[in-house]
Design a protein around this motif. Structure first.
Motif, mmCIF file in Angstrom:
data_model
loop_
_atom_site.group_PDB
_atom_site.id
_atom_site.type_symbol
_atom_site.label_atom_id
_atom_site.label_comp_id
_atom_site.label_asym_id
_atom_site.label_seq_id
_atom_site.Cartn_x
_atom_site.Cartn_y
_atom_site.Cartn_z
ATOM 1 N N LEU A 1 -3.014 -5.399 7.972
ATOM 2 C CA LEU A 1 -2.100 -6.017 6.682
ATOM 3 C C LEU A 1 -3.092 -6.809 5.798
ATOM 4 O O LEU A 1 -2.728 -7.638 5.204
ATOM 5 N N GLU B 1 1.885 -14.512 2.121
ATOM 6 C CA GLU B 1 0.810 -14.239 3.307
ATOM 7 C C GLU B 1 1.534 -14.500 4.624
ATOM 8 O O GLU B 1 1.367 -13.736 5.598
ATOM 9 N N GLN C 1 4.511 -13.881 5.446
ATOM 10 C CA GLN C 1 5.525 -12.679 5.962
ATOM 11 C C GLN C 1 4.518 -11.549 6.203
ATOM 12 O O GLN C 1 4.847 -10.869 7.149
ATOM 13 N N LYS C 2 3.336 -11.604 6.027
ATOM 14 C CA LYS C 2 2.377 -10.295 6.315
ATOM 15 C C LYS C 2 1.762 -10.979 7.821
ATOM 16 O O LYS C 2 1.799 -10.044 8.709
ATOM 17 N N ASN D 1 4.540 -9.248 -4.433
ATOM 18 C CA ASN D 1 4.471 -9.271 -2.745
ATOM 19 C C ASN D 1 5.695 -8.309 -2.112
ATOM 20 O O ASN D 1 5.531 -7.761 -1.291
ATOM 21 N N ASP E 1 4.347 -5.013 -2.342
ATOM 22 C CA ASP E 1 3.157 -5.014 -1.457
ATOM 23 C C ASP E 1 3.862 -4.904 0.056
ATOM 24 O O ASP E 1 3.359 -3.762 0.854
ATOM 25 N N VAL E 2 4.607 -5.869 0.257
ATOM 26 C CA VAL E 2 5.306 -5.933 1.807
ATOM 27 C C VAL E 2 5.928 -4.568 2.015
ATOM 28 O O VAL E 2 5.867 -3.874 2.962
ATOM 29 N N LEU F 1 3.730 -1.491 2.324
ATOM 30 C CA LEU F 1 2.902 -1.673 3.618
ATOM 31 C C LEU F 1 3.877 -1.286 4.818
ATOM 32 O O LEU F 1 3.435 -0.489 5.644
#
Lengths: 348, 250
Positions: free
Chosen positions: B123, B140, B142-143, B170, B173-174, B177
């Motif tokens: 992550l 952050e 959340q990651k 984000n 990004d999330v 990911l």
């Protein structure tokens, strides 16, 4: 990962520092008191080579008192730490939730109604408990009852932290009323003594009480340490904890039972000593963070240190008068409680 | 099938929430659960994970009946990320280490720490390891919770609005990911989502929930204008931007 290891090791060092500090304060406390003893005499007494008078003062009066402070402080503090976690409520502690008052009620009931002890009206040794086990047991039962009520309100009614504390206030008054009612039917001298008894006072502890208390606190500590990962998971929220494999209901019930047991024992032997369970864990959370692997032992040590310092202050500040230690701890604790409340509202 | 749900029903004492839910997903599936607030998305995730106890129906994880597994066993198979997170005063490393809870007996082993390290790397949280969680930004954090779920080494991820309250970057990004992790680790994910466009960009399976029943479920073919309009009670249009489909309220 290596950095993380170093970080955890540092927390271990902080804990070690607390142990040292307790040792130092304990030495000071052994030396302090109405009878002037120099360190040399104290050490001679401890290793069994002292004069008779010094021996009695050290072994029968100061040492049990100091040990009681350390053990009860540690116990009340971890009880508060675990209650704060289990109820997910920063304001929780044996005294703020009314559990200490419930325990006092149980103890009074055992002493006065069931005659588990006799009450004399003379000073520091006012209460002579002939059967400490049944007093502790009764205190525990009532402490547990109060804890269950709190647990039930928190769970089924979804009480907010503030509402839980209000419920604690209600329970406190209820049990105080119960205690007064019992005392009303006791004899005059007994009443005076019983009222005096309700103030926390460490001078009541003799070796017997110290022994029982330390057994209870030690077993509760072991149980709490076994559960430390569950408490960490619970800090991330009830649902997350469940998803991490924690049986939330069982962990809570166990935690509240063990905390009530400590509270019951401490109150039945020493009276109500407020706020240790609130102040010490919060101090440690500030310093070490919320990881219960370190927080539980550190809270225990901080509680021990805090109560020991409070008691030493209570004994020496206007010596030879010994103030009730409960009053001193409340002086530390109540402002912190207000601060926590204020901060809680700020965040919203 | 990694997850099979059969005839699942759940009701609170006052009102029914989920009725007759049947579906299954396979390895590599990213199932987006869509629907208005109160349609039962979160409840469905919690029922799969036994955070809530469904009254009727079975949940099979790789053929094992979830109701016969202990919480600990379930936690080794399913990683769950709740909608709201507590701001705990712990380091990122400790927060992710919590994902090893179902495996840890007395103390975390070196292996546990290696798995945590791996999840942090996946992550991109390496440099955050010793930062306090309550000092991180929303994205952050959340990651961190996703890393924690990964550290459980699960076969199935349940994510409750993982992009909730994140900024545009984000959100992407999330979501990216999650998609990458599903592919690389050969997991499956059930993701409750609000953003239809995000769902259509990243998910490959869709479930439209309406009033606690499955209104439509399947691949891209279910994401039609009619279905979306009936589920959200709002006229919409679906436009193509290149090969990216976009839903806009009409």
């Amino acid at each position: 990962m290596d950095n993380y290891r170093r970080y955890t090791a540092n927390k271990g060092l902080a804990t070690l520092a607390l142990v040292l500090l307790i040792g130092i304060v304990a030495m000071i406390a052994l030396n302090a008191g109405s009878m002037d003893l120099n360190p040399h005499q104290v050490i001679r007494s401890i290793i069994g080579k002292g004069a008779d008078v010094a021996d009695i003062v050290i072994w029968q009066i100061r040492l049990p008192r100091i040990l009681a402070a350390i053990i009860a402080g540690a116990g009340l503090s971890v009880a508060g730490c675990v209650m704060q976690n289990n109820l997910r409520n920063p304001l929780a502690s044996p005294s703020t939730l009314g559990i200490a008052n419930a325990a006092a009620f149980g103890a009074n009931m055992a002493i006065i109604v069931f005659g588990a002890g006799s009450i004399r009206s003379t000073g520091a040794d006012a209460v002579n408990i002939s059967n400490p086990y049944s007093v502790a047991f009764s205190a525990f039962i009532w402490a547990m009852a109060a804890a269950l009520i709190i647990l039930l309100l928190a769970r089924t009614r979804g009480f907010s932290p503030e509402a839980i504390v209000l419920a604690g206030v209600a329970l406190s008054s209820l049990f105080s009323a119960g205690t007064i009612l019992i005392q009303y039917f006791a004899q005059d001298v007994q009443v005076a003594a019983a009222v005096f008894w309700t103030f926390g006072d460490l001078g009541r502890a003799a070796w017997n009480e110290v022994l029982i208390l330390s057994l209870i606190v030690a077993s509760a500590l072991i149980y709490f340490m076994l559960r430390r990962w569950d408490y960490n998971a619970l800090d991330s929220g009830e649902e997350t904890a469940k998803s991490l494999g924690v049986n939330v209901e069982r962990v809570r019930l166990g935690g509240m039972m063990a905390s009530s047991l400590i509270t019951g024992a401490a109150v039945s032997f020493l009276g109500i000593i407020g706020f240790i369970g609130l102040v010490a864990p919060h101090m440690m959370r500030r310093v070490l963070g919320g990881d219960h692997r370190q927080l539980i032992p550190a809270s225990a040590l901080a509680g021990a240190l805090l109560l020991l310092v409070s008691d030493t202050v209570a004994r020496t500040i206007i010596a030879p008068v010994v103030l009730p230690v409960g009053a001193i701890t409340s002086f530390f604790g109540a402002p912190l409680f207000l601060y926590l409340l204020a901060r809680g509202y700020e965040q919203k | 099938m990694i997850l099979t749900v059969e005839g699942l029903e759940f009701e609170y004492p006052s009102r029914p929430v989920l009725k007759d839910i049947n579906f299954s997903i396979a390895n590599g599936d990213f199932l987006a659960v869509l629907g208005i607030n109160g349609a039962g998305k979160s409840t469905l995730l919690k029922c799969i994970n036994r955070i809530l106890q469904p009254q009727v129906g079975t949940v099979l994880i790789r053929g094992d009946d979830a109701s016969r597994l202990s919480r600990r066993e379930l936690a080794k198979r399913i990683g769950y990320v709740a909608q709201h997170h507590e701001r705990t005063r712990t380091t990122v490393f400790d927060a992710v280490l919590l994902g090893r809870k179902p495996y840890i007996q007395w103390e975390a082993s070196t292996k546990d720490m290696e798995i945590v390290q791996e999840a942090l790397t996946t992550l991109g949280l390496d440099s955050y390891a010793l930062r306090y969680v309550d000092e991180l930004s929303g994205g952050e954090r959340q990651k961190v919770v996703i890393a924690r779920a990964l550290a459980q080494q699960p076969q199935l991820l349940l994510l409750d609005e993982p992009t909730h309250s994140l900024d545009l970057k984000n959100q992407f990004d999330v979501s990216r990911l999650i998609k990458r992790i599903i592919k690389e680790e050969q997991l499956a994910a059930v993701v409750a989502m609000h953003d239809l466009n995000l769902a259509m960009r990243f998910a490959n399976r869709f479930m439209l929930l309406k009033d606690g029943v499955i209104f439509a479920a399947g691949g891209f073919e279910v994401m039609t204008q009619e279905n979306i309009e009936s589920v959200y009670s709002l006229p919409v249009k679906i436009k193509q931007f290149g090969d990216i489909p976009v839903v806009i309220p009409a």
